[in-house]
Design an enzyme around this catalytic site. Structure first.
Site, PDB file in Angstrom:
ATOM      1  N   LYS A   1       0.834  -1.210   0.000  1.00 48.53           N
ATOM      2  CA  LYS A   1       0.000   0.000   0.000  1.00 48.53           C
ATOM      3  C   LYS A   1       0.869   1.261   0.000  1.00 48.53           C
ATOM      4  O   LYS A   1       0.626   2.186  -0.767  1.00 48.53           O
ATOM      5  CB  LYS A   1      -0.925   0.033   1.235  1.00 48.53           C
ATOM      6  CG  LYS A   1      -1.876  -1.154   1.342  1.00 48.53           C
ATOM      7  CD  LYS A   1      -2.796  -1.039   2.542  1.00 48.53           C
ATOM      8  CE  LYS A   1      -2.104  -1.152   3.888  1.00 48.53           C
ATOM      9  NZ  LYS A   1      -1.559  -2.482   4.189  1.00 48.53           N
TER      10      LYS A   1
ATOM     11  N   ARG B   1      -9.550   0.536   8.555  1.00 47.72           N
ATOM     12  CA  ARG B   1      -8.986  -0.757   8.922  1.00 47.72           C
ATOM     13  C   ARG B   1     -10.041  -1.683   9.531  1.00 47.72           C
ATOM     14  O   ARG B   1      -9.752  -2.850   9.782  1.00 47.72           O
ATOM     15  CB  ARG B   1      -8.001  -0.509  10.025  1.00 47.72           C
ATOM     16  CG  ARG B   1      -6.526  -0.697  10.033  1.00 47.72           C
ATOM     17  CD  ARG B   1      -5.797  -1.580   9.185  1.00 47.72           C
ATOM     18  NE  ARG B   1      -4.479  -1.803   9.714  1.00 47.72           N
ATOM     19  CZ  ARG B   1      -3.391  -1.105   9.414  1.00 47.72           C
ATOM     20  NH1 ARG B   1      -3.458  -0.115   8.575  1.00 47.72           N
ATOM     21  NH2 ARG B   1      -2.251  -1.424   9.953  1.00 47.72           N
TER      22      ARG B   1
ATOM     23  N   ARG C   1      11.622  -6.389   5.184  1.00 48.52           N
ATOM     24  CA  ARG C   1      11.352  -4.946   5.043  1.00 48.52           C
ATOM     25  C   ARG C   1      12.174  -4.154   6.067  1.00 48.52           C
ATOM     26  O   ARG C   1      12.340  -4.573   7.201  1.00 48.52           O
ATOM     27  CB  ARG C   1       9.863  -4.696   5.278  1.00 48.52           C
ATOM     28  CG  ARG C   1       9.484  -3.235   5.245  1.00 48.52           C
ATOM     29  CD  ARG C   1       8.059  -3.038   4.800  1.00 48.52           C
ATOM     30  NE  ARG C   1       7.111  -3.033   5.900  1.00 48.52           N
ATOM     31  CZ  ARG C   1       5.788  -2.885   5.733  1.00 48.52           C
ATOM     32  NH1 ARG C   1       5.284  -2.790   4.516  1.00 48.52           N
ATOM     33  NH2 ARG C   1       4.987  -2.887   6.759  1.00 48.52           N
TER      34      ARG C   1
ATOM     35  N   ARG D   1      11.259  -2.398  11.890  1.00 52.90           N
ATOM     36  CA  ARG D   1      10.230  -1.914  12.810  1.00 52.90           C
ATOM     37  C   ARG D   1      10.031  -2.885  13.964  1.00 52.90           C
ATOM     38  O   ARG D   1      10.156  -4.084  13.792  1.00 52.90           O
ATOM     39  CB  ARG D   1       8.900  -1.748  12.047  1.00 52.90           C
ATOM     40  CG  ARG D   1       8.735  -0.381  11.442  1.00 52.90           C
ATOM     41  CD  ARG D   1       7.627  -0.329  10.417  1.00 52.90           C
ATOM     42  NE  ARG D   1       6.368  -0.932  10.858  1.00 52.90           N
ATOM     43  CZ  ARG D   1       5.271  -0.971  10.098  1.00 52.90           C
ATOM     44  NH1 ARG D   1       5.277  -0.442   8.892  1.00 52.90           N
ATOM     45  NH2 ARG D   1       4.181  -1.538  10.541  1.00 52.90           N
TER      46      ARG D   1
ATOM     47  N   ARG E   1      -0.341  -9.380  13.320  1.00 52.60           N
ATOM     48  CA  ARG E   1      -0.894  -8.362  12.420  1.00 52.60           C
ATOM     49  C   ARG E   1      -1.689  -9.007  11.288  1.00 52.60           C
ATOM     50  O   ARG E   1      -2.722  -8.479  10.869  1.00 52.60           O
ATOM     51  CB  ARG E   1       0.229  -7.495  11.847  1.00 52.60           C
ATOM     52  CG  ARG E   1       0.621  -6.366  12.790  1.00 52.60           C
ATOM     53  CD  ARG E   1       1.967  -5.778  12.467  1.00 52.60           C
ATOM     54  NE  ARG E   1       2.060  -5.224  11.143  1.00 52.60           N
ATOM     55  CZ  ARG E   1       3.194  -5.123  10.448  1.00 52.60           C
ATOM     56  NH1 ARG E   1       4.331  -5.555  10.970  1.00 52.60           N
ATOM     57  NH2 ARG E   1       3.200  -4.598   9.254  1.00 52.60           N
TER      58      ARG E   1
END
Ligand code: ADP
Length: 215
Positions: free
Chosen positions: A13, A88, A127, A162, A173
């Site tokens: 996204k 969300r 990531r 992160r 998640r």
């Protein structure tokens, strides 16, 4: 353009939103970026949500709607906006619908970025994100590393993993996504706004969005 970007964590996204802003000056609004900035800045809000975000839980609908109601009325949104990570939950989608009606804003579409679970897991564990809250550029150790290891190409700050990108938080998640966010696909289908695209390739997503906007 006024778009909602839907998709699991790691679907791309943010990457798609950044590319789209280059097309027509629409702004990217990432609730995740806004919330991470608050945590880094150590504001009252940041302190409230820090542990929740670290474990990969969602922050409350009321809190998010408060942030978004203010954000969507800022002048830079007039040219268009790309909502990345919002709504969300179904209550957020309902509240957004009412808010947009009140502000007299019409959405072009909700784009559902569809990617296989294995690809998602691989992307999330590899990531890396720029630690500068003003930047938050996204890298990938395999497919898109910074030119100098661990240093952001854009702003020179350290590039980090992160805190919610540990294996445990990632799997949490994804569960949260399936339970709370995936139902939005049906919601926007009913609204007649849904475009589902194969998001294995970003170029494919951009082409599909452009085509739909033109057609
Ligand atoms: P990703 O899409 O990669 O999971 P985000 O950067 O969008 O990550 O969000 C990170 C975290 O911020 C979420 O796990 C959640 O705690 C919080 N968050 C972001 N957007 C929302 C939202 N719309 N509603 C509730 N929580 C949110």
């Amino acid at each position: 353009m006024k778009l909602i970007l839907l998709g699991a964590p790691g679907a791309g996204k943010g990457t798609v939103a950044k590319k789209l802003t280059e097309l027509d000056g629409s702004v990217q609004i990432s609730t995740g970026d806004i919330l991470r900035s608050a945590v880094t800045a150590g504001t009252e809000l940041g302190k409230q949500i820090e542990s929740l975000m670290k474990s990969g839980d969602l922050v409350s609908d009321d809190l998010i709607m408060g942030i978004m109601e203010e954000r969507l009325q800022q002048p830079d949104c007039e040219k268009g906006f790309l909502l990345d990570g919002f709504p969300r939950t179904i209550p957020q989608a309902e509240a957004l619908k009412a808010l947009l009606k009140r502000l007299n804003i019409k959405l072009d579409m909700a784009v559902n970025l569809s990617v296989d679970r294995e690809v998602i897991l691989d992307r999330l564990t590899t990531r890396r994100t720029c630690s500068n809250p003003e930047c938050q550029a996204i890298y990938n150790v395999k497919s898109n590393p910074p030119k100098q290891e661990g240093i952001c190409d854009k702003c020179g700050s350290p590039v980090i993993q992160r805190e919610d990108e540990t294996a445990e938080a990632i799997s949490h998640r994804l569960e949260t996504y399936n339970e709370k966010t995936a139902p939005l696909i049906g919601f926007y289908e009913k609204e007649g706004l849904l475009l589902t695209v194969d998001a294995t390739s970003t170029d494919n997503v951009l082409a599909a969005i452009k085509q739909k906007l033109e057609g």
